[in-house]
Design a protein around this motif. Structure first.
Motif, PDB file in Angstrom:
ATOM      1  N   ILE B  92       0.755  -1.132   0.090  1.00  0.00           N
ATOM      2  CA  ILE B  92       0.078  -0.087  -0.185  1.00  0.00           C
ATOM      3  C   ILE B  92       0.848   1.125   0.035  1.00  0.00           C
ATOM      4  O   ILE B  92       0.478   2.265  -0.784  1.00  0.00           O
ATOM      5  CB  ILE B  92      -1.026  -0.049   1.228  1.00  0.00           C
ATOM      6  N   THR B  94       3.701   1.733  -1.193  1.00  0.00           N
ATOM      7  CA  THR B  94       4.299   2.060  -2.607  1.00  0.00           C
ATOM      8  C   THR B  94       3.281   2.044  -3.622  1.00  0.00           C
ATOM      9  O   THR B  94       3.570   2.597  -4.874  1.00  0.00           O
ATOM     10  CB  THR B  94       5.554   0.977  -3.117  1.00  0.00           C
ATOM     11  N   GLN B  95       1.882   1.940  -3.395  1.00  0.00           N
ATOM     12  CA  GLN B  95       0.741   1.913  -4.227  1.00  0.00           C
ATOM     13  C   GLN B  95       1.156   1.124  -5.360  1.00  0.00           C
ATOM     14  O   GLN B  95       1.136   1.334  -6.424  1.00  0.00           O
ATOM     15  CB  GLN B  95       0.785   3.485  -4.803  1.00  0.00           C
ATOM     16  N   ALA B  96       1.683  -0.214  -5.062  1.00  0.00           N
ATOM     17  CA  ALA B  96       2.181  -1.016  -6.128  1.00  0.00           C
ATOM     18  C   ALA B  96       1.085  -1.547  -7.100  1.00  0.00           C
ATOM     19  O   ALA B  96       1.294  -1.539  -8.326  1.00  0.00           O
ATOM     20  CB  ALA B  96       2.866  -2.442  -5.434  1.00  0.00           C
ATOM     21  N   PRO B  97      -0.244  -1.976  -6.625  1.00  0.00           N
ATOM     22  CA  PRO B  97      -0.929  -2.695  -7.584  1.00  0.00           C
ATOM     23  C   PRO B  97      -1.577  -1.289  -8.853  1.00  0.00           C
ATOM     24  O   PRO B  97      -1.670  -0.332  -8.463  1.00  0.00           O
ATOM     25  CB  PRO B  97      -2.056  -3.098  -6.902  1.00  0.00           C
ATOM     26  N   GLN B  98      -1.710  -2.040 -10.079  1.00  0.00           N
ATOM     27  CA  GLN B  98      -2.481  -1.148 -10.795  1.00  0.00           C
ATOM     28  C   GLN B  98      -3.923  -1.880 -11.062  1.00  0.00           C
ATOM     29  O   GLN B  98      -4.808  -1.920 -10.079  1.00  0.00           O
ATOM     30  CB  GLN B  98      -1.780  -1.025 -12.102  1.00  0.00           C
ATOM     31  N   GLY B 100      -4.317  -5.116 -10.432  1.00  0.00           N
ATOM     32  CA  GLY B 100      -4.314  -5.761  -9.048  1.00  0.00           C
ATOM     33  C   GLY B 100      -4.387  -7.568  -9.478  1.00  0.00           C
ATOM     34  O   GLY B 100      -4.477  -8.049  -8.342  1.00  0.00           O
ATOM     35  N   TYR B 139       6.420  -3.941 -11.580  1.00  0.00           N
ATOM     36  CA  TYR B 139       7.685  -4.683 -10.866  1.00  0.00           C
ATOM     37  C   TYR B 139       8.300  -3.442  -9.977  1.00  0.00           C
ATOM     38  O   TYR B 139       9.008  -4.060  -8.929  1.00  0.00           O
ATOM     39  CB  TYR B 139       8.682  -5.001 -12.116  1.00  0.00           C
ATOM     40  N   MET B 140       8.596  -2.326 -10.615  1.00  0.00           N
ATOM     41  CA  MET B 140       9.613  -1.428  -9.944  1.00  0.00           C
ATOM     42  C   MET B 140       8.796  -1.275  -8.322  1.00  0.00           C
ATOM     43  O   MET B 140       9.832  -1.117  -7.442  1.00  0.00           O
ATOM     44  CB  MET B 140       9.692   0.035 -10.611  1.00  0.00           C
ATOM     45  N   ARG B 141       7.539  -1.102  -8.352  1.00  0.00           N
ATOM     46  CA  ARG B 141       7.231  -0.736  -6.893  1.00  0.00           C
ATOM     47  C   ARG B 141       6.899  -2.037  -6.132  1.00  0.00           C
ATOM     48  O   ARG B 141       7.017  -2.062  -4.897  1.00  0.00           O
ATOM     49  CB  ARG B 141       5.745  -0.015  -7.180  1.00  0.00           C
ATOM     50  N   ILE B 142       6.763  -3.173  -6.755  1.00  0.00           N
ATOM     51  CA  ILE B 142       6.902  -4.482  -6.012  1.00  0.00           C
ATOM     52  C   ILE B 142       8.356  -4.766  -5.285  1.00  0.00           C
ATOM     53  O   ILE B 142       8.389  -5.095  -4.096  1.00  0.00           O
ATOM     54  CB  ILE B 142       6.748  -5.778  -6.969  1.00  0.00           C
ATOM     55  N   LEU B 143       9.221  -4.393  -6.214  1.00  0.00           N
ATOM     56  CA  LEU B 143      10.667  -4.635  -5.703  1.00  0.00           C
ATOM     57  C   LEU B 143      11.018  -3.503  -4.495  1.00  0.00           C
ATOM     58  O   LEU B 143      11.355  -3.859  -3.504  1.00  0.00           O
ATOM     59  CB  LEU B 143      11.597  -4.296  -6.816  1.00  0.00           C
TER      60      LEU B 143
END
Lengths: 725, 157
Positions: B92, B94-98, B100, B139-143
């Motif tokens: 949350i 990093t606001q990772a999902p688009q 989802g 991926y950038m935000r997942i990392l």
């Protein structure tokens, strides 16, 4: 106030009961209506039937529900549109909840492709741009109704009231009242103002727009509770699957109908002219039966077509002296030749690519024949028909078709094609009133995919005595009209003579818009041609572009910014090089990447990406950056990995083992985005980054190796071939 | 049809399905645990990643009869009460999902990684997460999220 709109009093309804209180502020076309209601069940029911239309609901404790008219496929509209509304309503954001609006275009449609038309269609990066004025107007009108009621309640002039974060204040008497507390005192104004632009908030007064507000859909997407259509389950629900083969349009003859019908749990078989449908009482039985179908397929227009052998014939078509369909013409490209002029001709090619949205197509439908009604739960990018063509399909009245929009597990253009919707409806009709869930397997999704078309672009540029580009001819060969021809405009480059023409081919392969559509292949061709000219003239590719952009200050600013961000003038280390590209797709974006190449394996590594973007007013800065990051990654995936090939008309690839997507090991070290500050109207950002990847990589490759990459994707084999030429 | 008893998220579930039915269909269609997603069906994308006795596995290629012997099955729904697992919180932040759709699988794989290796290097993260596809390109935000969760690792385990 510029102009008043009369309220149709017959539309005004007050519903009351003993439980919760709610206020509806809505518009039915141009006729606004307010409904105060104490019966939440009745509200739900009334809303469902679309007898009341509404943008916002407020409860007495201040909870605000705003309706989002767009599909949510990861681009963030579920948050960005309500932010715009809440900004003008002056709503307390922490109290805002968001729901999908009903699919009623007269009420919730934003301006379509022609002035005055209305559309609910999440395509072409149009959502933020087209809804910006609508959400502001509707939000401001909601605020007006609340202020009007407070003015009456306190018996003071409305003009003396101020609002802030869901509270109305009358400074003179130092009185305040929260929006929710106004509900018992709601009054209907005789006129609802239509606000002119200068009566709305000034950009410097925005306290939600442009701020870092987390997306409302994300918490549910990390705890597993976010609902996609395929997640729904209903009592007595049946399952439908189809076998469509991988030769598009082939007609099936089923050879073992009795055997399939005898499988325990199979309910019925439904033939389509391109598929055989199986309906069963469980998904596993449906899939098992599908795998056992023995189908003889007819041949089609695609038979004998081999995609990787077609380019020779495309080159011959490009050679033909007669011109194809003119897409755009500016000046005259047939300029008189001068011995000091120089002509550049290059061909650029691209193979088919597939959407590969992570959620395969699916839908849940309940058709209720004796009520002439259908309930439809679907992740769709919506459509020109807000009821997705279902009324015509069933012969039911449009008002009896209820579309319950769900989250989309990726769209990218695939979910603006409603073939799967129609399949689901026809299968559900077969078993109605029992609900039916239709699922496409990944193999269905690829084998019967609808691809970005294969094409060839022949570009011819002529430069004058001083090296300036005098003309650019762009000849596109491929199937699909706008699918191959979009993205050829060069409005931000000062090139006096241009001709874009399309020469049609047909192969019987299903085609569809794929994120950024023709921009992908066409920007690749145009931007690479510019670098070929720059290399020949030994001038810097960014300098060349800046010269061409002198009359487009906004585009120029993005180019200058990315030059600075990427330390462009600083030389990369020996084994690396940078490449540049520019894309306009609503928003304007300049990109630079830095790459290296493994000369033994042919693998290209992208180390960094920098993007400078002018998208006008930015609603959610972090979300825009996420769109650019995602757009770059998807672009890299398509440019480096993805390839659909056709052999004898059949789609060769069938799942992610042979249709490769970029994985996390291949991501760049950084993707840096700079958003140029602007007070211009917002422009879409979802499709600007993806098309800049091919040209940035190819241009970097040219600067690194002196060799050209002119055929997408840049597979290791093609890279090695280029290195060895 | 045989009756199977499954231990999922520390609860016991009974399900009557054909032998050979994939665990993914059992979770999603029979038990309503729909946070685990179907995407490829051949263990190439990782959208259906769950934990079996704390190891990340692809539910789409597991058959129900082999996991009805008391193995502890953990799905995204059982990871935390209200999405407050440190990995979820980092997601949350990093606001990772688009869109989802792949994120349950991403999160389950990341949780398993940090259990195995609380302080992974960037390269170790990429290597461990490489089996989980994301089409939106998050991926950038997942990392970044995994690195954040790793820093708050004392809260995990």
């Amino acid at each position: 106030m510029m102009r008043d709109t009369n309220i149709n009093k017959s539309r005004r309804e007050f519903l009351k009961s003993s439980t919760g209180v709610a206020l509806f502020i809505g518009m039915s076309g141009l006729l606004p209506s307010i409904v105060s209601c104490r019966d939440s069940k009745k509200i739900e029911k009334t809303l469902e039937k679309h007898n009341i239309t509404a943008w916002v609901r407020i409860t007495e404790d201040g909870d605000i529900t705003i309706y989002n008219p767009a599909a949510e496929m990861g681009q963030g509209s579920m948050t960005s549109l309500p932010i715009i509304f809440a900004e003008e309503m002056d709503a307390e954001w922490s109290k805002v909840k968001v729901e999908f609006s009903p699919q009623e275009v007269e009420i919730y449609g934003s301006e379509g492709w022609t002035p005055g038309s209305k559309l609910m269609f999440t395509v072409g990066s149009r959502i933020t741009k087209s809804n910006f004025p609508l959400m502001r107007q509707s939000g401001a009108q909601a605020r007006h109704i609340l202020m009007y009621s407070a003015a009456k309640h306190w018996d003071v002039p409305l003009e003396e009231l101020t609002t802030d974060k869901s509270v109305i204040t009358h400074p003179k008497t130092k009185r305040s009242i929260p929006y929710g507390a106004l509900i018992p005192f709601l009054k209907t104004p005789k006129h609802l103002p239509k606000y002119s632009l200068n009566e709305l908030k000034k950009t410097e007064d925005f306290r939600l727009i442009g701020k870092e507000i987390p997306r409302v859909d994300i918490p549910d997407k990390v705890n597993g509770s976010a609902k996609f259509a395929g997640d729904l389950r209903m009592p007595d629900m049946l399952y439908g699957v189809l076998e469509r083969g991988n030769l598009h349009g082939a007609k099936p003859s089923l050879e073992n109908e009795q055997e399939i019908l005898s499988i325990h749990g199979v309910i019925s078989l439904l033939p389509f002219n391109y598929a055989i449908g199986v309906i069963a009482n469980s998904l596993e039985v449906a899939l098992d039966a599908k795998s056992k179908l023995k189908i003889k397929w007819s041949e089609t227009d695609a038979t004998n077509f081999n995609s990787q052998e077609i380019y020779n014939s495309y080159e011959n078509i490009a050679k033909d002296a007669s011109t194809g369909k003119i897409i755009r013409e500016k000046g005259n490209v047939n300029i008189e030749q001068n011995t000091n002029f120089k002509t550049f001709v290059s061909d650029f090619k691209n193979d088919y690519v597939y959407h590969a949205q992570m959620e395969p197509l699916n839908i849940v439908v309940q058709v209720i024949p004796n009520q002439q009604r259908a309930e439809v739960w679907v992740g769709s990018q919506q459509g020109v028909d807000p009821k997705l063509g279902i009324p015509d399909l069933l012969g039911y009245p449009p008002e009896n078709i209820n579309i319950h929009l769900q989250y989309l597990g990726g769209g990218f253009g695939r979910r603006s094609m409603n073939d799967f919707v129609h399949e689901g409806v026809l299968m559900a009709k077969e078993v109605g009133p029992k609900p039916l869930k239709l699922l496409w397997t990944r193999e269905d999704d690829i084998g019967y995919g609808a691809f970005r078309p294969l094409s060839l672009q022949r570009l011819k540029a002529v430069t004058g005595i001083n090296g300036a580009i005098l003309s650019l001819s762009h000849c596109i060969i491929g199937d699909g009209g706008n699918l191959v021809a979009s993205g050829t405009r060069n409005d931000h480059y000062d090139i006096p003579n241009e001709l874009v023409e399309w020469r049609e081919t047909k192969h019987g392969i299903r085609l569809k818009h794929w994120r950024a559509v023709g921009h992908g292949p066409n920007k690749f061709a145009i931007e690479c041609m510019l670098d070929e000219i720059a290399a020949d003239q030994r001038i810097d590719p960014i300098s060349l572009r800046k010269n061409l952009m002198q009359n487009s200050p906004r585009a120029l600013a993005t180019m200058k910014k990315v030059e600075e961000m990427s330390n462009w003038t600083e030389t990369s280390s020996m084994d690396r090089a940078k490449g540049v590209g520019f894309v306009e797709h609503g928003s304007l974006g300049s990109g630079v990447c830095e790459i290296s190449v493994n000369k033994a394996t042919g693998e290209i590594k992208v180390h960094h990406f920098w993007v400078a973007l002018d998208a006008g007013i930015i609603i959610q800065p972090d979300n825009v950056k996420a769109q650019i990051e995602g757009g770059i990654i998807m672009g890299m995936s398509s440019v480096l990995k993805e390839q659909i090939t056709i052999e004898d008309g059949r789609v060769v690839q069938s799942n992610f083992h042979d249709y490769n997507l970029l994985r996390i090991q291949d991501i760049p070290e950084t993707i840096e985005t700079f958003l140029i500050p602007s007070n211009e109207n917002p422009e879409g950002v979802g499709e600007t980054a993806t098309p800049m990847v091919a040209c940035c990589i190819a241009n970097a490759f040219l600067r690194l190796t002196g060799k050209h990459l002119r055929h997408l994707p840049f597979t290791p084999e093609r890279v090695l071939d280029a290195l060895n030429t | 049809m045989p009756l199977y008893t499954l231990n999922i998220n520390n609860n016991s579930f009974e399900v009557e399905v054909n032998k050979g039915t994939s665990l993914l269909w059992v979770l999603r269609e029979h038990l309503g645990l729909t946070g685990t997603k179907y995407s490829c069906g051949i263990a190439q994308c990782g959208s259906c990643t769950i934990h079996i006795d704390q190891k990340p596995m692809r539910a789409c290629i597991l058959t129900v009869e082999n996991f009805a012997m008391g193995q502890k099955i953990l799905t995204i729904e059982g990871l935390s009460e209200k999405g407050e697992h440190p990995v979820q919180k980092a997601w949350i932040k990093t606001q990772a999902p688009q869109c989802g759709y792949c994120q349950s699988g991403q999160i389950m794989q990341a949780v398993a990684l940090l259990k195995e290796k609380p302080k992974p290097s960037r390269e170790e993260i990429k290597s461990y997460m490489n089996g989980i596809l994301c089409r939106c390109g998050t991926y950038m935000r997942i990392l970044e999220a995994i690195e954040i969760a790793s820093e708050e690792n004392s809260a995990i385990n």
